[in-house]
Scaffold this active site. Structure first.
Site, mmCIF file in Angstrom:
data_model
loop_
_atom_site.group_PDB
_atom_site.id
_atom_site.type_symbol
_atom_site.label_atom_id
_atom_site.label_comp_id
_atom_site.label_asym_id
_atom_site.label_seq_id
_atom_site.Cartn_x
_atom_site.Cartn_y
_atom_site.Cartn_z
ATOM 1 C CE1 TYR A 91 -3.855 2.096 0.449
ATOM 2 C CE2 TYR A 91 -2.448 3.087 2.366
ATOM 3 C CZ TYR A 91 -3.785 3.388 1.350
ATOM 4 O OH TYR A 91 -4.748 4.210 1.516
ATOM 5 C CE LYS A 118 -3.668 5.138 -1.670
ATOM 6 N NZ LYS A 118 -4.610 5.641 -2.730
HETATM 7 P P1 NAP Z 1 -13.786 3.249 0.771
HETATM 8 O O1 NAP Z 1 -14.333 3.716 1.860
HETATM 9 O O2 NAP Z 1 -13.401 1.619 1.100
HETATM 10 O O3 NAP Z 1 -14.282 3.134 -0.556
HETATM 11 C C1 NAP Z 1 -13.361 2.812 -1.663
HETATM 12 C C2 NAP Z 1 -14.033 3.095 -2.980
HETATM 13 O O4 NAP Z 1 -13.184 2.524 -3.996
HETATM 14 C C3 NAP Z 1 -15.506 2.520 -3.161
HETATM 15 O O5 NAP Z 1 -16.290 3.571 -3.888
HETATM 16 C C4 NAP Z 1 -15.114 1.392 -4.109
HETATM 17 O O6 NAP Z 1 -16.369 0.986 -4.868
HETATM 18 C C5 NAP Z 1 -14.086 1.923 -4.843
HETATM 19 N N1 NAP Z 1 -13.188 1.099 -5.328
HETATM 20 C C6 NAP Z 1 -12.276 0.097 -5.098
HETATM 21 N N2 NAP Z 1 -11.498 -0.530 -5.973
HETATM 22 C C7 NAP Z 1 -11.939 -0.204 -7.049
HETATM 23 C C8 NAP Z 1 -11.712 -0.591 -8.400
HETATM 24 N N3 NAP Z 1 -10.718 -1.488 -8.665
HETATM 25 N N4 NAP Z 1 -12.274 0.229 -9.283
HETATM 26 C C9 NAP Z 1 -13.087 1.204 -9.196
HETATM 27 N N5 NAP Z 1 -13.382 1.511 -7.742
HETATM 28 C C10 NAP Z 1 -12.906 0.815 -6.881
HETATM 29 O O7 NAP Z 1 -12.229 3.914 0.952
HETATM 30 P P2 NAP Z 1 -11.864 5.321 1.489
HETATM 31 O O8 NAP Z 1 -11.123 5.403 2.799
HETATM 32 O O9 NAP Z 1 -12.886 6.329 0.831
HETATM 33 O O10 NAP Z 1 -10.388 5.357 0.416
HETATM 34 C C11 NAP Z 1 -10.619 6.304 -0.795
HETATM 35 C C12 NAP Z 1 -9.307 6.536 -1.266
HETATM 36 O O11 NAP Z 1 -8.518 7.286 -0.196
HETATM 37 C C13 NAP Z 1 -8.398 5.297 -1.542
HETATM 38 O O12 NAP Z 1 -7.363 5.423 -2.700
HETATM 39 C C14 NAP Z 1 -7.562 5.219 -0.209
HETATM 40 O O13 NAP Z 1 -6.298 4.482 -0.424
HETATM 41 C C15 NAP Z 1 -7.324 6.652 0.213
HETATM 42 N N6 NAP Z 1 -6.963 6.674 1.423
HETATM 43 C C16 NAP Z 1 -7.874 6.565 2.674
HETATM 44 C C17 NAP Z 1 -7.519 6.761 3.973
HETATM 45 C C18 NAP Z 1 -8.435 6.427 5.205
HETATM 46 O O14 NAP Z 1 -8.071 6.465 6.100
HETATM 47 N N7 NAP Z 1 -9.588 6.124 4.682
HETATM 48 C C19 NAP Z 1 -6.303 7.492 4.043
HETATM 49 C C20 NAP Z 1 -5.490 7.806 3.112
HETATM 50 C C21 NAP Z 1 -5.955 7.396 1.729
HETATM 51 P P3 NAP Z 1 -17.352 -0.074 -4.309
HETATM 52 O O15 NAP Z 1 -18.219 0.806 -3.287
HETATM 53 O O16 NAP Z 1 -18.122 -0.342 -5.723
HETATM 54 O O17 NAP Z 1 -16.594 -1.231 -3.619
#
Ligand code: NAP
Length: 249
Positions: free
Chosen positions: A156, A160
């Site tokens: 991861y 990133k």
């Molecule tokens: P989340 O709530 O798990 O949502 C993930 C989203 O990505 C969902 O809409 C999912 O679609 C979609 N997705 C996953 N794999 C996909 C693919 N192969 N093709 C198209 N759509 C896909 O995650 P989040 O926390 O909002 O994270 C969003 C982004 O922020 C990610 O890149 C993550 O790495 C980054 N991020 C998150 C955090 C954190 O603490 N949450 C911190 C830093 C960075 P479905 O609903 O259809 O499954």
């Protein structure tokens, strides 16, 4: 007039979490939004309905960003419906932990395919229109772990960190065409991605954050909205990290 009136935004992974909040924020700023998702069609439909209920414009598109053919069909469908793409937010992603020696090769490949290849496929298809119109905003969602590295999350962190390099290099390539490319590197945000932690782990993690709490998806969306706004026209190749003070750079 809302600041993004007349613009068209693509947000990948917009059915839940940060992407959902970004889609709502860009729509509230006046953009028509293409809401991409992987599997949760009802969640994506709810995002579209929420945008419509607020008087905005949106449509949902299922596509796995790691699959170049699906991305091609997705971007073509958005351009066919809305005529152009001004804003691309590469947000789709998933988390998977495990020590480097034990993570399966398939997990490593999937991590790179979704986070890095996905951003590459979406961006290269949106760029020709942006370059023709000499305008574009690209925001890549990285992570603080892409800046500091996280033990047990080497894949991861590497994916990133790759997005940071992608952002900085592409920003130089396309700045002459009036396109900005920036990354947002969130700290720990309260979304489904972090639901796997035990309550003790959540307490421990919270204790490390000077702000004393996880961030919200809306706080990340506000940063993305700013980077897509006219006020951010001279910001490119940068990494903004809303993280409650967990990491200072
Ligand atoms: P989340 O709530 O798990 O949502 C993930 C989203 O990505 C969902 O809409 C999912 O679609 C979609 N997705 C996953 N794999 C996909 C693919 N192969 N093709 C198209 N759509 C896909 O995650 P989040 O926390 O909002 O994270 C969003 C982004 O922020 C990610 O890149 C993550 O790495 C980054 N991020 C998150 C955090 C954190 O603490 N949450 C911190 C830093 C960075 P479905 O609903 O259809 O499954």
């Amino acid at each position: 007039m809302p600041e993004l009136e007349g613009q068209v935004a693509v947000v990948t992974g917009a059915s839940r979490g940060i992407g959902r909040a970004v889609a709502l924020a860009l729509a509230a700023a006046g953009a028509a939004v293409a809401v991409n998702y992987l599997a949760h069609s009802e969640a994506a439909a709810e995002v579209v309905e929420s945008i419509h209920a607020a008087g905005g414009t949106a449509a949902a598109y299922q596509a796995d960003v790691s699959d170049p053919e699906q991305v091609q069909a997705f971007i073509a469908a958005v351009e066919g419906r809305f005529g152009k793409i001004d804003i691309l937010v590469n947000n789709a992603g998933h988390a998977e932990s495990g020590l480097l020696q034990v993570i399966p090769i398939a997990s490593w490949r999937r991590m790179m395919a979704v986070h890095l290849d996905g951003a590459f496929y979406c961006t290269r298809l949106c760029l020709p229109g942006m370059i023709r119109r000499r305008y574009g905003r690209i925001v890549n969602i990285s992570s603080i772990w892409g800046i500091t590295g996280a033990a047990n999350e080497v894949a991861y962190s590497a994916a990133k960190a790759g997005l940071v390099g992608f952002t900085r290099a592409l920003a130089l390539e396309v700045a002459p065409s009036g396109i900005t490319v920036n990354a947002v590197a969130p700290g720990v945000i309260d979304t489904d991605m972090n639901r796997g932690y035990s309550s003790q782990e959540i307490e421990d993690l919270r204790g490390l954050i000077p702000a004393g709490r996880f961030g919200t998806a809306e706080e990340i969306a506000a940063v993305v909205r700013f980077l897509c706004s006219p006020q951010a026209s001279y910001i490119t190749g940068q990494v903004l990290s809303p993280n409650g003070g967990l990491v200072t750079t």
